[in-house]
Design a protein around this motif. Structure first.
Motif, PDB file in Angstrom:
ATOM      1  N   ARG A 168       0.859  -1.100   0.109  1.00  0.00           N
ATOM      2  CA  ARG A 168       0.049   0.061  -0.044  1.00  0.00           C
ATOM      3  C   ARG A 168       0.961   1.096  -0.191  1.00  0.00           C
ATOM      4  O   ARG A 168       0.352   2.576  -0.418  1.00  0.00           O
ATOM      5  CB  ARG A 168      -0.951  -0.088   1.234  1.00  0.00           C
ATOM      6  CG  ARG A 168      -2.096  -1.043   1.095  1.00  0.00           C
ATOM      7  CD  ARG A 168      -3.063  -0.855   2.235  1.00  0.00           C
ATOM      8  NE  ARG A 168      -2.732  -0.925   3.568  1.00  0.00           N
ATOM      9  CZ  ARG A 168      -2.553  -2.004   4.162  1.00  0.00           C
ATOM     10  NH1 ARG A 168      -3.152  -3.206   3.622  1.00  0.00           N
ATOM     11  NH2 ARG A 168      -2.313  -2.451   5.426  1.00  0.00           N
ATOM     12  N   ASP A 169       2.045   1.346   0.791  1.00  0.00           N
ATOM     13  CA  ASP A 169       3.086   2.229   0.858  1.00  0.00           C
ATOM     14  C   ASP A 169       3.915   2.456  -0.334  1.00  0.00           C
ATOM     15  O   ASP A 169       4.710   3.389  -0.136  1.00  0.00           O
ATOM     16  CB  ASP A 169       3.620   2.249   2.041  1.00  0.00           C
ATOM     17  CG  ASP A 169       2.672   2.390   3.380  1.00  0.00           C
ATOM     18  OD1 ASP A 169       1.538   3.068   2.850  1.00  0.00           O
ATOM     19  OD2 ASP A 169       3.003   1.898   4.337  1.00  0.00           O
ATOM     20  N   TRP A 170       3.818   1.346  -1.401  1.00  0.00           N
ATOM     21  CA  TRP A 170       4.872   1.416  -2.473  1.00  0.00           C
ATOM     22  C   TRP A 170       4.555   2.333  -3.555  1.00  0.00           C
ATOM     23  O   TRP A 170       3.185   2.203  -4.182  1.00  0.00           O
ATOM     24  CB  TRP A 170       4.868   0.019  -2.860  1.00  0.00           C
ATOM     25  CG  TRP A 170       5.860  -0.286  -4.082  1.00  0.00           C
ATOM     26  CD1 TRP A 170       7.026   0.011  -4.494  1.00  0.00           C
ATOM     27  CD2 TRP A 170       5.450  -0.847  -5.297  1.00  0.00           C
ATOM     28  NE1 TRP A 170       7.452  -0.209  -5.600  1.00  0.00           N
ATOM     29  CE2 TRP A 170       6.473  -1.101  -6.192  1.00  0.00           C
ATOM     30  CE3 TRP A 170       4.278  -1.594  -5.537  1.00  0.00           C
ATOM     31  CZ2 TRP A 170       6.422  -1.532  -7.357  1.00  0.00           C
ATOM     32  CZ3 TRP A 170       4.152  -2.424  -6.825  1.00  0.00           C
ATOM     33  CH2 TRP A 170       5.328  -2.472  -7.809  1.00  0.00           C
ATOM     34  N   ASP A 171       5.376   3.045  -4.139  1.00  0.00           N
ATOM     35  CA  ASP A 171       5.306   3.814  -5.585  1.00  0.00           C
ATOM     36  C   ASP A 171       5.677   3.034  -6.566  1.00  0.00           C
ATOM     37  O   ASP A 171       6.698   2.618  -6.808  1.00  0.00           O
ATOM     38  CB  ASP A 171       6.322   5.024  -5.584  1.00  0.00           C
ATOM     39  CG  ASP A 171       6.167   5.929  -6.818  1.00  0.00           C
ATOM     40  OD1 ASP A 171       5.210   5.630  -7.518  1.00  0.00           O
ATOM     41  OD2 ASP A 171       6.676   6.910  -6.623  1.00  0.00           O
ATOM     42  N   LYS A 172       4.734   2.792  -7.467  1.00  0.00           N
ATOM     43  CA  LYS A 172       4.786   1.801  -8.980  1.00  0.00           C
ATOM     44  C   LYS A 172       5.566   2.237  -9.595  1.00  0.00           C
ATOM     45  O   LYS A 172       6.456   1.534 -10.446  1.00  0.00           O
ATOM     46  CB  LYS A 172       3.402   1.433  -9.310  1.00  0.00           C
ATOM     47  CG  LYS A 172       2.754   0.138  -9.053  1.00  0.00           C
ATOM     48  CD  LYS A 172       1.850  -0.262  -9.980  1.00  0.00           C
ATOM     49  CE  LYS A 172       1.408  -1.658  -9.647  1.00  0.00           C
ATOM     50  NZ  LYS A 172       0.526  -2.249 -10.593  1.00  0.00           N
ATOM     51  N   ARG A 173       6.032   3.642  -9.610  1.00  0.00           N
ATOM     52  CA  ARG A 173       6.896   4.276 -10.523  1.00  0.00           C
ATOM     53  C   ARG A 173       8.429   3.758 -10.273  1.00  0.00           C
ATOM     54  O   ARG A 173       9.251   3.973 -11.280  1.00  0.00           O
ATOM     55  CB  ARG A 173       7.033   5.799 -10.363  1.00  0.00           C
ATOM     56  CG  ARG A 173       5.688   6.377 -10.853  1.00  0.00           C
ATOM     57  CD  ARG A 173       5.650   7.903 -11.010  1.00  0.00           C
ATOM     58  NE  ARG A 173       6.255   8.485  -9.862  1.00  0.00           N
ATOM     59  CZ  ARG A 173       7.508   9.015  -9.660  1.00  0.00           C
ATOM     60  NH1 ARG A 173       8.116   8.854 -10.374  1.00  0.00           N
ATOM     61  NH2 ARG A 173       7.584   9.638  -8.259  1.00  0.00           N
ATOM     62  N   THR A 174       8.672   3.266  -9.230  1.00  0.00           N
ATOM     63  CA  THR A 174       9.703   2.513  -8.766  1.00  0.00           C
ATOM     64  C   THR A 174      10.503   1.632  -9.943  1.00  0.00           C
ATOM     65  O   THR A 174      11.577   1.236 -10.165  1.00  0.00           O
ATOM     66  CB  THR A 174      10.224   1.956  -7.568  1.00  0.00           C
ATOM     67  OG1 THR A 174       9.044   0.989  -7.216  1.00  0.00           O
ATOM     68  CG2 THR A 174       9.831   2.970  -6.195  1.00  0.00           C
ATOM     69  N   ILE A 175       9.517   0.926 -10.620  1.00  0.00           N
ATOM     70  CA  ILE A 175       9.837   0.039 -11.684  1.00  0.00           C
ATOM     71  C   ILE A 175      10.545   0.428 -12.944  1.00  0.00           C
ATOM     72  O   ILE A 175      11.463   0.014 -13.558  1.00  0.00           O
ATOM     73  CB  ILE A 175       8.220  -0.537 -12.184  1.00  0.00           C
ATOM     74  CG1 ILE A 175       7.516  -1.325 -11.308  1.00  0.00           C
ATOM     75  CG2 ILE A 175       8.655  -1.275 -13.501  1.00  0.00           C
ATOM     76  CD1 ILE A 175       8.418  -2.352 -10.693  1.00  0.00           C
ATOM     77  N   LEU A 176      10.175   2.096 -12.920  1.00  0.00           N
ATOM     78  CA  LEU A 176      11.068   2.761 -14.047  1.00  0.00           C
ATOM     79  C   LEU A 176      12.646   2.838 -13.781  1.00  0.00           C
ATOM     80  O   LEU A 176      13.430   2.854 -14.558  1.00  0.00           O
ATOM     81  CB  LEU A 176      10.564   4.378 -13.962  1.00  0.00           C
ATOM     82  CG  LEU A 176       9.280   4.147 -14.520  1.00  0.00           C
ATOM     83  CD1 LEU A 176       8.781   5.818 -14.514  1.00  0.00           C
ATOM     84  CD2 LEU A 176       8.913   3.704 -15.990  1.00  0.00           C
ATOM     85  N   GLY A 177      12.992   2.411 -12.574  1.00  0.00           N
ATOM     86  CA  GLY A 177      14.290   2.540 -12.218  1.00  0.00           C
ATOM     87  C   GLY A 177      15.097   1.046 -12.754  1.00  0.00           C
ATOM     88  O   GLY A 177      16.172   0.986 -12.652  1.00  0.00           O
ATOM     89  N   PHE A 178      14.021   0.177 -13.308  1.00  0.00           N
ATOM     90  CA  PHE A 178      14.719  -0.806 -14.076  1.00  0.00           C
ATOM     91  C   PHE A 178      14.390  -1.083 -15.565  1.00  0.00           C
ATOM     92  O   PHE A 178      14.719  -1.954 -16.334  1.00  0.00           O
ATOM     93  CB  PHE A 178      14.236  -2.105 -13.487  1.00  0.00           C
ATOM     94  CG  PHE A 178      14.406  -2.459 -12.109  1.00  0.00           C
ATOM     95  CD1 PHE A 178      15.771  -2.990 -11.647  1.00  0.00           C
ATOM     96  CD2 PHE A 178      13.623  -2.198 -11.112  1.00  0.00           C
ATOM     97  CE1 PHE A 178      15.956  -3.237 -10.306  1.00  0.00           C
ATOM     98  CE2 PHE A 178      13.996  -2.475  -9.679  1.00  0.00           C
ATOM     99  CZ  PHE A 178      15.153  -3.103  -9.457  1.00  0.00           C
ATOM    100  N   THR A 179      14.104   0.351 -16.060  1.00  0.00           N
ATOM    101  CA  THR A 179      14.103   0.460 -17.471  1.00  0.00           C
ATOM    102  C   THR A 179      15.418   0.163 -18.212  1.00  0.00           C
ATOM    103  O   THR A 179      15.393  -0.667 -19.255  1.00  0.00           O
ATOM    104  CB  THR A 179      13.759   1.845 -18.017  1.00  0.00           C
ATOM    105  OG1 THR A 179      12.272   2.164 -17.197  1.00  0.00           O
ATOM    106  CG2 THR A 179      13.524   2.028 -19.423  1.00  0.00           C
ATOM    107  N   ASP A 180      16.691   0.456 -17.589  1.00  0.00           N
ATOM    108  CA  ASP A 180      17.582   0.043 -18.126  1.00  0.00           C
ATOM    109  C   ASP A 180      18.193  -0.815 -17.208  1.00  0.00           C
ATOM    110  O   ASP A 180      18.622  -0.655 -15.968  1.00  0.00           O
ATOM    111  CB  ASP A 180      18.557   1.303 -18.109  1.00  0.00           C
ATOM    112  CG  ASP A 180      20.075   1.085 -18.596  1.00  0.00           C
ATOM    113  OD1 ASP A 180      20.339  -0.005 -18.981  1.00  0.00           O
ATOM    114  OD2 ASP A 180      20.909   1.934 -18.752  1.00  0.00           O
TER     115      ASP A 180
END
Length: 265
Positions: A168-180
């Motif tokens: 619930r407290d997690w920002d899904k945008r952190t996934i973008l840290g694995f784009t590269d």
């Protein structure tokens, strides 16, 4: 392939500090999680005489959200937040999954006396499997309790409750840290005695990468019957591996070797 690790100015992270021992352990959680996931590990380290500093990475738990996420950025946050809390090199830097990768970058800068990486993100699946991983994290809804129990039958009820709270407290945008995925590589050199604890069927560390880690001088152990979150699937087996390894370390460890460059496998 070579890369240099450039660190942006970090943000102040939330830190769960506990224990009053003379030794210090830094704990860094994986993606979608936060410091609460370490509750049993923290209790055991405290009993072993450690002061524990467990961080919430940016985009997780009580820490701020970032405009951009990256392994180097997460590591910079950890170093800037924790350096004022340290009197010298920490005794242990420990990280799980994404936190294992971040912990290795933190170890480059803080020169701990020991490093422990749990099923670390030192590589990423290639081809269709890799794209499927990214797609799953990007579009999958946060699971319900029943789904978490099905996916993690060995977890305690407390760990299931904690996972629901951290999601619930997690920002899904952190996934973008694995784009590269190019920064997802093992450390090029040891900066301290290092233990890598793997799941029986690791999602991230192939047999080839495990051999590379051993060749570099790391101790690599597998906890049988566990999935990616080793310390939740078999907490006792995990702690036996960690504490047994720590007991075997020589009283005096070698001076750390500075690491400025990392190379991909």
């Amino acid at each position: 392939m070579h890369r240099s690790d450039a660190y942006r100015r970090g943000m102040q992270l939330a830190v769960h500090e506990s224990g009053g021992g003379a030794r210090t352990a830094i704990l860094i959680h994986g993606i979608m999680s936060d410091s609460r996931a370490w509750h049993r590990v923290t209790a055991e380290l405290e009993a072993q005489g450690f002061r524990v500093l467990a961080v919430d990475l940016a985009g997780h738990g009580r820490s701020p959200r970032a405009v951009h996420y990256s392994p180097a950025g997460w590591a910079g946050d950890v170093v800037e937040t924790l350096e004022p809390l340290l009197d010298g090199p920490p005794d242990i830097v420990m990280g799980h999954s994404l936190g294992g990768l971040v912990a290795s970058l933190v170890a480059d800068r803080l020169a701990p006396r020991a490093a422990i990486y749990i099923d670390p993100a030192f590589s990423f699946p290639k081809g269709v499997k890799g794209w499927a991983f990214k797609a799953f994290f990007a579009v999958a809804p946060r699971p319900k309790r029943s789904a978490l129990v099905r996916m993690n039958p060995k977890w305690s009820a407390v760990d299931v409750d904690i996972e629901l709270a951290t999601l619930r407290d997690w920002d899904k945008r952190t996934i973008l840290g694995f784009t590269d995925t190019r920064p997802l590589v093992p450390p090029a050199r040891l900066v301290a005695p290092t233990l890598v604890v793997l799941a029986e069927k690791s999602l991230l560390i192939t047999a080839k990468v495990a051999r590379q880690l051993r060749h570099q001088g790391m101790t690599v152990e597998t906890v049988q019957g566990t999935g990616h979150t080793v310390f939740r699937d078999d907490h006792a087996g995990f702690m036996d591996a960690v504490l047994g390894w720590l007991r075997e370390l020589a009283p005096v460890t070698p001076e750390p070797v500075p690491v400025g460059i990392r190379s991909a496998a």
